[in-house]
Write an enzyme that holds these catalytic residues in place. Structure first.
Site, PDB file in Angstrom:
ATOM      1  N   LYS A  58       3.439  -4.760   4.359  1.00 36.09           N
ATOM      2  CA  LYS A  58       4.467  -3.726   4.465  1.00 36.09           C
ATOM      3  C   LYS A  58       4.693  -3.319   5.920  1.00 36.09           C
ATOM      4  O   LYS A  58       5.836  -3.138   6.358  1.00 36.09           O
ATOM      5  CB  LYS A  58       4.074  -2.512   3.621  1.00 36.09           C
ATOM      6  CG  LYS A  58       4.167  -2.755   2.119  1.00 36.09           C
ATOM      7  CD  LYS A  58       3.658  -1.566   1.328  1.00 36.09           C
ATOM      8  CE  LYS A  58       3.712  -1.848  -0.178  1.00 36.09           C
ATOM      9  NZ  LYS A  58       3.213  -0.699  -0.964  1.00 36.09           N
ATOM     10  N   ALA A  78       1.071   1.246   3.757  1.00 34.49           N
ATOM     11  CA  ALA A  78       0.010   1.825   2.932  1.00 34.49           C
ATOM     12  C   ALA A  78       0.206   1.405   1.488  1.00 34.49           C
ATOM     13  O   ALA A  78       1.334   1.191   1.033  1.00 34.49           O
ATOM     14  CB  ALA A  78       0.007   3.352   3.041  1.00 34.49           C
ATOM     15  N   ASP A  79      -0.913   1.305   0.782  1.00 34.59           N
ATOM     16  CA  ASP A  79      -0.836   1.019  -0.647  1.00 34.59           C
ATOM     17  C   ASP A  79      -2.017   1.695  -1.337  1.00 34.59           C
ATOM     18  O   ASP A  79      -3.141   1.688  -0.811  1.00 34.59           O
ATOM     19  CB  ASP A  79      -0.855  -0.481  -0.927  1.00 34.59           C
ATOM     20  CG  ASP A  79      -0.264  -0.794  -2.293  1.00 34.59           C
ATOM     21  OD1 ASP A  79       0.970  -0.751  -2.430  1.00 34.59           O
ATOM     22  OD2 ASP A  79      -1.044  -1.054  -3.233  1.00 34.59           O
ATOM     23  N   THR A  80      -1.767   2.285  -2.494  1.00 38.53           N
ATOM     24  CA  THR A  80      -2.780   3.050  -3.225  1.00 38.53           C
ATOM     25  C   THR A  80      -2.939   2.506  -4.634  1.00 38.53           C
ATOM     26  O   THR A  80      -1.952   2.174  -5.291  1.00 38.53           O
ATOM     27  CB  THR A  80      -2.374   4.539  -3.291  1.00 38.53           C
ATOM     28  OG1 THR A  80      -2.212   5.052  -1.966  1.00 38.53           O
ATOM     29  CG2 THR A  80      -3.434   5.366  -4.016  1.00 38.53           C
TER      30      THR A  80
END
Length: 207
Positions: A58, A78-80
């Site tokens: 990203k 960011a990734d959650t």
């Protein structure tokens, strides 16, 4: 914290309004872009490695879309994910899927992981943050009532701790902002290394 006239610029490579709100909370000046990155876990890829890769992709895609070769431009990816045991809990497909998630989380502890990638054309900083969240025991009445609020439908893990879902939580160990989607405790040192200002607008208002 405001730095010098050579402050770097931040591009949030995410369409998440919650991440934007968290950056605004600490007065970080930023622009926002939503890159199109395929979100498909590869065979044999751990959940943690999966979100690390997505955060990197990203950030890289954000820089590419910006089309700016300025080394002072940084993109934040960011990734959650929500992890219950070895199961990744995505956004619920329907009420039946949501109900299964809630029964799995009820009275138990689960992990919320966020991977961060702050990247310029020349340098990169990465972090992986885990927060442990324990839900109180949930009965069918609570589960059905929360679903009817409409909040769970677009939330990974089926709940939003920053909203009505706070009523489901018994204890939290670690970063609260990580559960929302952007761990500020981990991000701020990265911003400092990249010379990206925070508290910027507040400092301008002071005499």
């Amino acid at each position: 914290m405001s730095n010098t006239s050579a402050d770097s610029r931040l591009l949030l490579a995410s369409g998440s309004p919650r991440r934007a709100e968290l950056l605004a909370q600490i007065a970080v000046p930023f622009s926002q872009i939503t890159p199109s990155v395929p979100e498909q876990q590869q065979p044999g890829e751990s959940p943690q490695d999966y979100i690390r890769r997505l955060a990197h992709d990203k950030a890289e895609a954000g820089l590419r879309l910006a089309g700016d070769a300025d080394t002072n431009l940084w993109a934040l990816g960011a990734d959650t994910i929500v992890l219950a045991g070895d199961r990744v809990l995505e956004k619920p497909r329907d009420f039946a899927d949501f109900e299964t998630m809630m029964h799995a989380l009820s009275g138990c502890e689960h992990s919320v992981f966020t991977a961060l990638c702050l990247r310029s054309s020349e340098r990169q900083f990465e972090r992986l943050v885990e927060t442990r969240v324990r839900f109180r025991h949930l009965n069918n009445k609570i589960i059905e009532a929360y679903w009817r609020t409409g909040e769970p439908a677009d939330k990974a893990g089926g709940y939003g701790i920053q909203g009505l879902g706070a009523a489901l939580v018994e204890t939290i160990s670690g970063s609260y902002s990580n559960v929302v989607g952007l761990p500020l405790e981990a991000l701020v040192p990265m911003l400092e290394h990249a010379a990206i200002p925070y508290w910027n607008e507040l400092s301008k208002e002071r005499p």
